[in-house]
Design an enzyme around this catalytic site. Structure first.
Site, PDB file in Angstrom:
ATOM      1  N   GLN A 198     -30.831 -27.081   7.722  1.00  0.00           N
ATOM      2  CA  GLN A 198     -31.043 -27.094   6.272  1.00  0.00           C
ATOM      3  C   GLN A 198     -32.516 -26.812   6.014  1.00  0.00           C
ATOM      4  O   GLN A 198     -33.384 -27.489   6.550  1.00  0.00           O
ATOM      5  CB  GLN A 198     -30.658 -28.453   5.709  1.00  0.00           C
ATOM      6  CG  GLN A 198     -30.689 -28.534   4.200  1.00  0.00           C
ATOM      7  CD  GLN A 198     -30.348 -29.935   3.709  1.00  0.00           C
ATOM      8  OE1 GLN A 198     -31.126 -30.864   3.909  1.00  0.00           O
ATOM      9  NE2 GLN A 198     -29.188 -30.077   3.098  1.00  0.00           N
TER      10      GLN A 198
ATOM     11  N   TYR B 233     -34.790 -30.843  -5.752  1.00  0.00           N
ATOM     12  CA  TYR B 233     -35.893 -30.380  -4.910  1.00  0.00           C
ATOM     13  C   TYR B 233     -36.449 -29.142  -5.620  1.00  0.00           C
ATOM     14  O   TYR B 233     -36.004 -28.799  -6.711  1.00  0.00           O
ATOM     15  CB  TYR B 233     -35.404 -30.074  -3.505  1.00  0.00           C
ATOM     16  CG  TYR B 233     -34.982 -31.291  -2.695  1.00  0.00           C
ATOM     17  CD1 TYR B 233     -35.223 -32.592  -3.142  1.00  0.00           C
ATOM     18  CD2 TYR B 233     -34.320 -31.148  -1.474  1.00  0.00           C
ATOM     19  CE1 TYR B 233     -34.834 -33.699  -2.405  1.00  0.00           C
ATOM     20  CE2 TYR B 233     -33.926 -32.252  -0.721  1.00  0.00           C
ATOM     21  CZ  TYR B 233     -34.178 -33.523  -1.188  1.00  0.00           C
ATOM     22  OH  TYR B 233     -33.793 -34.614  -0.456  1.00  0.00           O
TER      23      TYR B 233
ATOM     24  N   ARG C 261     -20.749 -39.416   5.348  1.00  0.00           N
ATOM     25  CA  ARG C 261     -20.639 -40.835   5.692  1.00  0.00           C
ATOM     26  C   ARG C 261     -19.492 -41.139   6.649  1.00  0.00           C
ATOM     27  O   ARG C 261     -19.625 -41.994   7.527  1.00  0.00           O
ATOM     28  CB  ARG C 261     -20.490 -41.658   4.402  1.00  0.00           C
ATOM     29  CG  ARG C 261     -21.760 -41.722   3.574  1.00  0.00           C
ATOM     30  CD  ARG C 261     -21.503 -42.284   2.176  1.00  0.00           C
ATOM     31  NE  ARG C 261     -20.724 -41.344   1.362  1.00  0.00           N
ATOM     32  CZ  ARG C 261     -20.347 -41.591   0.107  1.00  0.00           C
ATOM     33  NH1 ARG C 261     -20.658 -42.742  -0.451  1.00  0.00           N
ATOM     34  NH2 ARG C 261     -19.671 -40.685  -0.572  1.00  0.00           N
TER      35      ARG C 261
END
Length: 415
Positions: free
Chosen positions: A103, A173, A349
């Site tokens: 990423q 971001y 998760r």
């Protein structure tokens, strides 16, 4: 494009030039296992465990393209010193039969300047409430520098053996904050209309594509919804997705949601572990979180496939491959995603809880995830990310950071 009707999520598939053993991806969850911007054995072991567990591709979360693009001082930074460690990482994952993606992005106003010893950037002058600091507006020179840095990161990703890069256009971001009318108040060619607000992100993707060619798959992580009034919203996301498809600058879209700056729990449905966050923080931040944490770390109910309905609106607007993120924990949801026209699924998760979940689902399609969405894994971002329900991973007093400057934002967990 031709589309396979209801593909098998566990069958091999191509993501651009990359051949994956199945259609499952380990989503980017910020590991906080690099140190001083370099790969560690712990980071390698983390991704090897997920590769061994059966995913088609694992994603190394948040590798910054410039020093001022980090959130904290430890995040991987693309530079020559990082090459040997990155190559060890990709080789180790490939040895387990999985592909690996990096990423890449710039943190923009989410950067904790005190920790990184850099000056954060924003589309416009911005006051960051989390760090109580003014963030300067990016100049045209800054914009050009960051675009070139994304291209350089893609070049280094090829050199170090990555199969793909995930370009981060979400979570407010830098590129995402340019998209947001709530944050971007510029009056030049990078502000105002959606065409202008999207210009920065689209130029980043063009620069990455020019380098990647057919040597690297390109995934775009794009917000559908910032989760705040006046923010980037799904109608605009549909248009940006269409522009990306028309440009041919990406091989797949992964739709996400939420703002690291303004609503960090919006992506994470389930419990909001305010007390655990407070306990892991130093004073006086701890007291502040106890007092106002419920207003900042809002709680949203969990449901399997919780982003699917919104992502299907994007799916209806483009024909390019799409990755479903959000509440993918079992074979039923995976199959529903495939039937709804998604090409891949990304899991976060659930794989922290059980890194071998894909192998177990392959053996028994009725396997259910043990993740209960308590989100206490998010608290572990301050040391190294893990599921606290695994016996070997219980939270301890050592999980508190040594000083406030070590603290990253909760949504950094998502990558």
């Amino acid at each position: 494009m031709s589309r396979i009707e209801h593909p098998d999520v566990l069958a091999p598939a191509a993501l651009g030039p990359v051949r994956l053993r199945n259609r499952t991806l380990k989503a980017a969850t910020y590991e906080n296992m690099a140190r001083n911007g370099l790969v560690t054995d712990q980071l390698i072991d983390f991704h090897v465990e997920h590769a061994r567990g059966g995913v088609g591709m694992t994603t190394v979360a948040y590798c910054a393209v410039t020093p001022d693009g980090r959130i904290d001082q430890h995040q991987i930074l693309w530079r020559p010193e990082a090459i040997p460690g990155l190559r060890r990482l990709t080789d180790a994952v490939h040895a387990e039969g999985a592909a690996i993606s990096a990423q890449i992005g710039h943190s923009g106003p989410v950067n904790n300047g005190k920790a990184t010893r850099t000056k954060p950037l924003s589309p416009s002058r911005y006051f960051n409430m989390q760090f109580l600091r003014i963030v300067a507006a990016a100049s045209i020179d800054d914009i050009e520098r960051v675009i070139k840095a994304h291209a350089a990161a893609a070049r280094m990703a090829i050199e170090t053996g990555f199969d793909a890069v995930e370009v981060h256009l979400g979570h407010n971001y830098l590129a995402s904050s340019f998209l947001s009318p709530n944050i971007n108040h510029r009056k030049d060619d990078y502000g105002g209309s959606l065409n202008n607000r999207a210009r920065f992100g689209l130029r980043i993707l063009d620069a990455v594509r020019d380098v990647a060619q057919d040597q690297l798959g390109i995934v775009v992580k794009l917000n559908m919804d910032d989760g705040v009034p006046g923010g980037f919203w799904i109608d605009e996301a549909m248009q940006v997705a269409q522009w990306i498809e028309k440009a041919g600058s990406a091989d797949a879209l992964e739709m996400t949601a939420g703002s690291s700056l303004l609503n960090p729990m919006y992506l994470f449905k389930g419990d909001s572990p305010v007390n655990e966050f407070a306990a892991a923080l130093p004073q006086p931040v701890r007291t502040g979180v106890k007092l106002i944490g419920k207003h900042v770390l809002r709680e949203y109910p969990y449901a399997d496939g919780y982003l699917m309905a919104d992502a299907q609106q994007i799916r209806s607007a483009v024909s390019m491959p799409m990755i479903l993120l959000g509440g993918v924990t079992n074979r039923q949801t995976m199959d529903e995603a495939m039937a709804a026209g998604f090409d891949f699924v990304a899991m976060g998760r659930a794989l922290l809880r059980e890194p071998d979940l894909i192998n177990r689902i392959a053996e028994d399609s009725g396997t259910r995830s043990l993740c209960n969405h308590n989100n206490k894994c998010m608290v572990t971002i301050f040391t190294n990310t893990r599921c606290v329900l695994r016996p070997e991973n219980q939270l301890t007093p050592q999980d508190a950071p040594s000083e406030p400057s070590d603290v990253a934002t909760p949504l950094g967990f998502a990558g």
